[in-house]
Design an enzyme around this catalytic site. Structure first.
Site, mmCIF file in Angstrom:
data_model
loop_
_atom_site.group_PDB
_atom_site.id
_atom_site.type_symbol
_atom_site.label_atom_id
_atom_site.label_comp_id
_atom_site.label_asym_id
_atom_site.label_seq_id
_atom_site.Cartn_x
_atom_site.Cartn_y
_atom_site.Cartn_z
ATOM 1 N N SER A 38 0.842 -1.185 0.000
ATOM 2 C CA SER A 38 0.000 0.000 0.000
ATOM 3 C C SER A 38 0.885 1.246 0.000
ATOM 4 C CB SER A 38 -0.894 -0.008 1.251
ATOM 5 O OG SER A 38 -1.752 1.108 1.260
ATOM 6 N N SER A 40 2.917 2.160 -2.243
ATOM 7 C CA SER A 40 4.180 1.995 -2.973
ATOM 8 C C SER A 40 4.150 2.768 -4.291
ATOM 9 C CB SER A 40 4.470 0.511 -3.238
ATOM 10 O OG SER A 40 3.451 -0.085 -4.016
ATOM 11 N N GLY A 41 2.943 3.083 -4.802
ATOM 12 C CA GLY A 41 2.858 3.904 -6.015
ATOM 13 C C GLY A 41 2.167 3.224 -7.194
ATOM 14 N N LYS A 42 1.547 2.085 -6.983
ATOM 15 C CA LYS A 42 0.956 1.292 -8.071
ATOM 16 C C LYS A 42 -0.071 2.079 -8.890
ATOM 17 C CE LYS A 42 -0.632 -1.724 -5.125
ATOM 18 N NZ LYS A 42 -0.146 -1.015 -3.925
ATOM 19 N N SER A 110 -2.100 -7.338 -4.150
ATOM 20 C CA SER A 110 -1.951 -8.753 -4.554
ATOM 21 C C SER A 110 -0.747 -9.387 -3.868
ATOM 22 C CB SER A 110 -1.863 -8.885 -6.083
ATOM 23 O OG SER A 110 -0.950 -7.979 -6.674
#
Lengths: 206, 206
Positions: A38, A40-42, A110
């Site tokens: 969470s 991290s920048g996805k 995920s």
């Protein structure tokens, strides 16, 4: 015209082949699977890559919590079985989008390797790209745009990935994007360049 | 570059607006929902419309039993609750495809009016087209390409729509295609023309 007659004349059209579809649309479908902690920048990377791709005229779409958790998967919670079913459905939808030749970016934590590997197995060989969006948990926790880490540390969110639930790092991701070191434009461009290199989209016209 | 610095420089990209996406791709997303008895011609019309649309360079995709029942919805059976969940998920996926500006054709019996109406409610106003693919049951039964009516009459398929389970006709379909009277090309062209008239795709260049 009688029903009998109409059932004789051209009542079974041939399907479009995948190579015809790719040729007409000028791109091949793929799933770019962003995984990571969470914050991290996805999602930010996925949205920026979407912009860059659309600027090139490439059909693309982002699947993320905003359009999945409140729609297709609104019946699912966060227990392990539900998390697995969540990822399974997203994988199946990504497969459909890729079959439609859309460059599909997914942005979900995920955390389980087995779930991600199952999605890879669903997809035609070579059209699934696992991208590890990596930042040290201290960096993610310092960002904490939604205050989730704070709540998790306070014990208000059970089974929070990285705090009270595991994150299983990819063993062989196609790309690793270190968002503590590279900015969002650099990360998004890396995805676009990867798609060009692998022949999924044309190089930008100069 | 420090994590702190990288989190300051452009780490939140603006999203693409729907009108920007439509403008770039040159089409608006829609769901063309084909409903009707088994062997009424839904899938055949959808596949032919897909060909016609792709020939015009329009991004399009067909959702039907072949790619849904063995994938996303492989966990579902044919009991009423499962049929409802089947249609709900297809509707949610159709909504995602339409959001990606893809012309999405769905070909499912979808016998319950309430289920179809729920999908309509999901979608942005005006982007859901219910199409009743109609043929008298005697015509469908005479076609019977998969031998399903024969099995249903023999009592080998329980709850078969039109024989032992209800089909609820659309009350206000956007289009009715009478496949006992019109051939597949005529039906598919009617769908394409409807999309042009409603401004979802450009008129064909001459």
């Amino acid at each position: 015209m009688s029903a009998t007659k109409s059932s004789n004349i051209h009542w079974h059209g041939a399907n479009v082949t995948q190579s015809e579809r790719e040729s007409i649309l000028g791109q091949k479908g793929a799933v770019i699977w962003l995984t990571g902690l969470s914050a991290s920048g996805k999602s930010t990377i996925a949205r920026r890559a979407e912009q860059l791709l659309l600027e090139r005229g490439v059909a693309t779409y982002v699947l993320d919590g905003d359009n999945i958790r409140f729609g297709l998967n609104k019946d699912l919670g966060f227990a392990p079985a539900d998390r697995t079913e969540n990822i399974r459905r997203i994988g199946e939808v990504g497969k459909l989008f890729a079959d439609a030749c859309v460059i599909t970016l997914t942005a979900f934590i995920s955390p389980y390797r087995a779930d991600r590997d199952k999605v890879r197995e669903l997809m035609p060989a070579g059209s699934f790209f696992e991208v590890y969006v990596h930042a040290p948990i201290e960096v993610c926790e310092a960002r904490d745009p939604k205050g989730l880490y704070k709540k998790a540390r306070a014990g208000q969110i059970p089974e929070f990935t990285g705090i009270s639930a595991p994150y299983e790092e990819p063993a062989a991701a196609e790309l690793v994007l270190r968002t503590g070191d590279i900015d969002v434009d650099g990360c998004a461009m890396a995805l676009v360049n990867h798609l060009v290199e692998k022949g999924f989209i044309p190089a930008a016209s100069v």
